[in-house]
Design a protein around this motif. Structure first.
Motif, mmCIF file in Angstrom:
data_model
loop_
_atom_site.group_PDB
_atom_site.id
_atom_site.type_symbol
_atom_site.label_atom_id
_atom_site.label_comp_id
_atom_site.label_asym_id
_atom_site.label_seq_id
_atom_site.Cartn_x
_atom_site.Cartn_y
_atom_site.Cartn_z
ATOM 1 N N GLY A 38 35.584 40.898 20.137
ATOM 2 C CA GLY A 38 34.187 40.952 20.571
ATOM 3 C C GLY A 38 33.704 39.712 21.286
ATOM 4 N N LYS A 41 36.393 39.142 26.088
ATOM 5 C CA LYS A 41 37.613 39.053 26.904
ATOM 6 C C LYS A 41 37.775 40.262 27.837
ATOM 7 N N THR A 43 35.510 42.367 28.762
ATOM 8 C CA THR A 43 34.407 42.379 29.726
ATOM 9 C C THR A 43 34.726 41.437 30.885
HETATM 10 N N1 LIG Z 1 29.937 49.839 26.216
HETATM 11 C C1 LIG Z 1 29.445 48.939 25.376
HETATM 12 N N2 LIG Z 1 28.181 49.048 24.900
HETATM 13 C C2 LIG Z 1 27.648 48.133 24.069
HETATM 14 N N3 LIG Z 1 28.312 47.027 23.641
HETATM 15 C C3 LIG Z 1 29.566 46.873 24.095
HETATM 16 C C4 LIG Z 1 30.207 47.808 24.973
HETATM 17 N N4 LIG Z 1 31.462 47.359 25.240
HETATM 18 C C5 LIG Z 1 31.609 46.218 24.550
HETATM 19 N N5 LIG Z 1 30.482 45.918 23.869
HETATM 20 C C6 LIG Z 1 30.248 44.732 23.035
HETATM 21 O O1 LIG Z 1 30.379 43.582 23.870
HETATM 22 C C7 LIG Z 1 31.045 42.541 23.174
HETATM 23 C C8 LIG Z 1 32.263 42.087 23.973
HETATM 24 O O2 LIG Z 1 33.210 43.138 24.001
HETATM 25 P P1 LIG Z 1 34.661 42.948 24.649
HETATM 26 O O3 LIG Z 1 35.334 44.283 24.591
HETATM 27 O O4 LIG Z 1 34.527 42.296 25.972
HETATM 28 O O5 LIG Z 1 35.332 41.936 23.637
HETATM 29 P P2 LIG Z 1 36.867 41.527 23.429
HETATM 30 O O6 LIG Z 1 36.882 40.041 23.308
HETATM 31 O O7 LIG Z 1 37.713 42.144 24.494
HETATM 32 O O8 LIG Z 1 37.183 42.200 22.019
HETATM 33 P P3 LIG Z 1 38.566 42.726 21.359
HETATM 34 O O9 LIG Z 1 39.417 41.519 21.143
HETATM 35 O O10 LIG Z 1 38.084 43.320 20.070
HETATM 36 O O11 LIG Z 1 39.157 43.742 22.309
HETATM 37 C C9 LIG Z 1 31.387 43.098 21.780
HETATM 38 O O12 LIG Z 1 30.405 42.657 20.868
HETATM 39 C C10 LIG Z 1 31.307 44.600 21.960
HETATM 40 O O13 LIG Z 1 30.898 45.227 20.764
#
Ligand SMILES: Nc1ncnc2c1ncn2[C@@H]1O[C@H](COP(=O)(O)OP(=O)(O)OP(=O)(O)O)[C@@H](O)[C@H]1O
Length: 239
Positions: A38, A41, A43
């Motif tokens: 979360g 990354k 994103t």
């Molecule tokens: N479509 C969405 N709607 C609302 N919140 C979202 C959405 N996609 C991601 N998030 C939130 O945005 C934040 C960043 O998400 P992201 O997927 O970029 O993290 P990450 O570092 O890739 O996580 P992981 O290691 O779990 O894959 C998280 O808190 C996630 O819950």
């Protein structure tokens, strides 16, 4: 050599500020993105691939705005998603690989030729007519990688490409990735897979916490992960 430049990039997803004022420039060949679940990354990877427009700030590759110039984004940056089942849409391997080439404007014949070439280059010519649904996870992941490489992007974003793969498959795929000419931005939870990378960006709650050579950033990252892992407070996980 692609130059990636983020200036004060912020992205909000629903209630969550997924990225907050992220700025960096990169031109290194191998860059890793690490951080907790979360932390933003995926994103960040989606912004780099032009799939997610920033709410504010700018993301550019070689001067072209990734959110506005979809053609440049498609030509310059390829992305390999964590789960190949989210990427594969065609019934056979050759159709899957040819699709991206047709998207880039190749004729069907030219796309078929280039598809055959890339399969042959990776010793997988016999996979052309194989049914994609019948491939193992590792084989699917390789098909996705070949689909991306066929488009000859200057930069490839790999989002957790090795999760769920057994050790030999992971090592084989890592060798494929080591051998590709394109620049690589790899999102990972596993510091082992990016030890020899040129640079590591550590994301924390949508911001860059550390940015530097792997030898400097990874030990600190692992120490911090162990410290947090030793706590019983799950508040952050439930965020
Ligand atoms: N479509 C969405 N709607 C609302 N919140 C979202 C959405 N996609 C991601 N998030 C939130 O945005 C934040 C960043 O998400 P992201 O997927 O970029 O993290 P990450 O570092 O890739 O996580 P992981 O290691 O779990 O894959 C998280 O808190 C996630 O819950």
């Amino acid at each position: 050599m692609p130059r990636l430049a983020f200036r004060d990039v912020s992205v909000r997803l629903g209630q969550k500020q997924a990225l907050s004022g992220v700025s960096f420039e990169m031109q290194e060949r191998r860059v890793a993105i690490v951080g907790r679940n979360g932390s933003g990354k995926t994103t960040l990877g989606r912004v780099i691939a032009g799939l997610q427009a920033p709410d504010s700030g700018q993301a550019r590759v070689d001067g072209a705005d990734l959110a506005r110039d979809r053609k440049t984004a498609l030509r310059s940056v390829g992305i390999l998603f964590q789960n190949p089942d989210h990427q594969i849409i065609f019934p056979t391997v050759e159709e899957e690989i040819a699709f991206g080439l047709v998207q880039l404007g190749r004729s069907r014949d030219q796309a078929a030729r280039e598809t055959a070439e890339i399969l042959a280059r990776f010793g997988k010519a016999h996979w052309a007519k194989a049914a994609t649904h019948a491939l193992s996870q590792g084989q699917k992941q390789l098909v996705c990688l070949l689909s991306v490489l066929a488009m000859n992007p200057a930069l490839v974003v790999l989002d957790e490409p090795y999760s769920g793969l057994d050790i030999p498959t992971r090592l084989q795929l890592m060798r494929y990735v080591d051998g590709i000419a394109a620049h690589v931005v790899q999102i990972t939870h596993d510091p082992q897979t990016v030890r020899d990378f040129d640079r590591v960006l550590w994301l924390d709650d949508g911001r860059i916490r550390r940015d530097g050579p792997a030898a400097a950033v990874l030990p600190e990252f692992e120490r911090q992960m162990r410290t947090w892992g030793g706590l019983d407070d799950l508040a952050h996980l439930a965020d």
